[in-house]
Scaffold this motif. Structure first.
Motif, PDB file in Angstrom:
ATOM      1  N   ILE A 121       0.865  -1.176   0.000  1.00  0.00           N
ATOM      2  CA  ILE A 121       0.000   0.000   0.000  1.00  0.00           C
ATOM      3  C   ILE A 121       0.905   1.231   0.000  1.00  0.00           C
ATOM      4  O   ILE A 121       1.643   1.468   0.954  1.00  0.00           O
ATOM      5  N   THR A 122       0.877   1.984  -1.077  1.00  0.00           N
ATOM      6  CA  THR A 122       1.641   3.221  -1.141  1.00  0.00           C
ATOM      7  C   THR A 122       0.854   4.268  -0.367  1.00  0.00           C
ATOM      8  O   THR A 122      -0.277   4.594  -0.728  1.00  0.00           O
ATOM      9  N   CYS A 123       1.444   4.744   0.707  1.00  0.00           N
ATOM     10  CA  CYS A 123       0.723   5.610   1.656  1.00  0.00           C
ATOM     11  C   CYS A 123       0.989   7.094   1.467  1.00  0.00           C
ATOM     12  O   CYS A 123       0.194   7.921   1.915  1.00  0.00           O
ATOM     13  N   GLU A 124       2.080   7.440   0.831  1.00  0.00           N
ATOM     14  CA  GLU A 124       2.477   8.845   0.689  1.00  0.00           C
ATOM     15  C   GLU A 124       1.342   9.671   0.089  1.00  0.00           C
ATOM     16  O   GLU A 124       0.699   9.242  -0.872  1.00  0.00           O
ATOM     17  N   ASN A 125       1.100  10.829   0.678  1.00  0.00           N
ATOM     18  CA  ASN A 125       0.073  11.778   0.227  1.00  0.00           C
ATOM     19  C   ASN A 125      -1.360  11.267   0.374  1.00  0.00           C
ATOM     20  O   ASN A 125      -2.264  11.734  -0.315  1.00  0.00           O
ATOM     21  N   HIS A 126      -1.565  10.270   1.235  1.00  0.00           N
ATOM     22  CA  HIS A 126      -2.916   9.763   1.489  1.00  0.00           C
ATOM     23  C   HIS A 126      -3.264   9.937   2.964  1.00  0.00           C
ATOM     24  O   HIS A 126      -2.419   9.747   3.828  1.00  0.00           O
ATOM     25  N   LYS A 127      -4.509  10.265   3.216  1.00  0.00           N
ATOM     26  CA  LYS A 127      -5.002  10.372   4.589  1.00  0.00           C
ATOM     27  C   LYS A 127      -5.248   8.968   5.139  1.00  0.00           C
ATOM     28  O   LYS A 127      -5.381   8.010   4.389  1.00  0.00           O
ATOM     29  N   LYS A 128      -5.317   8.871   6.469  1.00  0.00           N
ATOM     30  CA  LYS A 128      -5.510   7.579   7.135  1.00  0.00           C
ATOM     31  C   LYS A 128      -6.696   6.814   6.559  1.00  0.00           C
ATOM     32  O   LYS A 128      -6.579   5.627   6.240  1.00  0.00           O
ATOM     33  N   ASN A 129      -7.831   7.484   6.432  1.00  0.00           N
ATOM     34  CA  ASN A 129      -9.029   6.792   5.944  1.00  0.00           C
ATOM     35  C   ASN A 129      -8.900   6.351   4.490  1.00  0.00           C
ATOM     36  O   ASN A 129      -9.490   5.350   4.091  1.00  0.00           O
ATOM     37  N   GLU A 130      -8.131   7.088   3.703  1.00  0.00           N
ATOM     38  CA  GLU A 130      -7.890   6.673   2.314  1.00  0.00           C
ATOM     39  C   GLU A 130      -7.055   5.391   2.279  1.00  0.00           C
ATOM     40  O   GLU A 130      -7.309   4.500   1.463  1.00  0.00           O
ATOM     41  N   ILE A 131      -6.084   5.287   3.174  1.00  0.00           N
ATOM     42  CA  ILE A 131      -5.258   4.079   3.258  1.00  0.00           C
ATOM     43  C   ILE A 131      -6.122   2.893   3.687  1.00  0.00           C
ATOM     44  O   ILE A 131      -6.051   1.818   3.086  1.00  0.00           O
ATOM     45  N   VAL A 132      -6.953   3.106   4.683  1.00  0.00           N
ATOM     46  CA  VAL A 132      -7.870   2.057   5.148  1.00  0.00           C
ATOM     47  C   VAL A 132      -8.791   1.630   4.012  1.00  0.00           C
ATOM     48  O   VAL A 132      -9.002   0.428   3.782  1.00  0.00           O
ATOM     49  N   ASP A 133      -9.329   2.598   3.277  1.00  0.00           N
ATOM     50  CA  ASP A 133     -10.232   2.282   2.165  1.00  0.00           C
ATOM     51  C   ASP A 133      -9.522   1.495   1.067  1.00  0.00           C
ATOM     52  O   ASP A 133     -10.131   0.615   0.443  1.00  0.00           O
ATOM     53  N   LYS A 134      -8.243   1.789   0.807  1.00  0.00           N
ATOM     54  CA  LYS A 134      -7.464   1.016  -0.169  1.00  0.00           C
ATOM     55  C   LYS A 134      -7.396  -0.456   0.257  1.00  0.00           C
ATOM     56  O   LYS A 134      -7.567  -1.353  -0.557  1.00  0.00           O
ATOM     57  N   ILE A 135      -7.129  -0.668   1.544  1.00  0.00           N
ATOM     58  CA  ILE A 135      -7.021  -2.034   2.066  1.00  0.00           C
ATOM     59  C   ILE A 135      -8.370  -2.743   1.947  1.00  0.00           C
ATOM     60  O   ILE A 135      -8.442  -3.893   1.483  1.00  0.00           O
ATOM     61  N   ILE A 136      -9.430  -2.072   2.338  1.00  0.00           N
ATOM     62  CA  ILE A 136     -10.769  -2.678   2.257  1.00  0.00           C
ATOM     63  C   ILE A 136     -11.127  -3.019   0.814  1.00  0.00           C
ATOM     64  O   ILE A 136     -11.696  -4.076   0.540  1.00  0.00           O
ATOM     65  N   SER A 137     -10.780  -2.172  -0.104  1.00  0.00           N
ATOM     66  CA  SER A 137     -11.042  -2.429  -1.522  1.00  0.00           C
ATOM     67  C   SER A 137     -10.338  -3.708  -1.982  1.00  0.00           C
ATOM     68  O   SER A 137     -10.921  -4.541  -2.686  1.00  0.00           O
ATOM     69  N   ILE A 138      -9.098  -3.882  -1.576  1.00  0.00           N
ATOM     70  CA  ILE A 138      -8.353  -5.096  -1.925  1.00  0.00           C
ATOM     71  C   ILE A 138      -9.020  -6.318  -1.283  1.00  0.00           C
ATOM     72  O   ILE A 138      -9.175  -7.361  -1.911  1.00  0.00           O
TER      73      ILE A 138
END
Length: 171
Positions: free
Chosen positions: A149-166
């Motif tokens: 998960i590339t986290c740079e320039n993403h807010k916490k909830n955006e990172i969480v949403d990326k994981i949930i999408s996967i």
């Protein structure tokens, strides 16, 4: 979401594994396990104190035992310690029942976070160049995670949403 596997977060110290793990576990209604916190509770000492008094070898052995015991359980999000995924036994246990995610940040972001935090025992006497080398070395292990998960320039909830999408695509 009904998951068949646990979720494991790996990454460098300062990558947000505890913060992201707590948010993710709430959203998915799963237990949250922070291995570093479990070690501190088990020893009744902060990790920095364990390193100072008993040394890194003792800590790594303790970390392995505690990590593996929790990784065998079900319905949880686990945040490994920064060095946890470097251990082959821990990685093998992750592969059995978990989907692993590497929270990857730009090196300069990690270095800035690490230098601001005095609770990082592995890094007590390292300069910026040495920290960068440690990040490079550890990234070779973190890259063995199931997903990066590339986290740079993403807010916490955006990172969480990326994981949930996967995870939705995994099920």
């Amino acid at each position: 979401m009904n998951l068949k596997k646990n979720i494991v977060l790996s990454g460098m110290m300062g990558s947000g594994k505890t913060t992201i793990g707590a948010i993710l576990s709430k959203k998915l209604k799963l237990d949250f396990i922070d291995i570093d916190k479990k070690i501190e509770i088990n020893e009744n000492k902060k990790i920095t104190e364990i390193f100072k008094v008993k040394g890194e070898t003792y800590f790594r052995k303790l970390e392995t035992g505690i990590s593996i015991s929790y990784l065998k359980k079900d319905n949880q999000v686990t945040s490994l310690g920064g060095g946890g995924f470097l251990n082959e036994s821990i990685r093998k246990e992750c592969k059995k029942k978990s989907i692993s995610f590497w929270l990857n940040w730009n090196k300069q972001t990690l270095i800035r976070r690490i230098l601001k935090n005095s609770k990082r025992p592995v890094l007590f006497d390292l300069n910026e160049g040495q920290i960068e080398k440690l990040i490079n070395d550890r990234n070779n292990f973190y890259s063995k995670s199931d997903y990066e998960i590339t986290c740079e320039n993403h807010k916490k909830n955006e990172i969480v949403d990326k994981i949930i999408s996967i995870l939705k695509n995994e099920n």
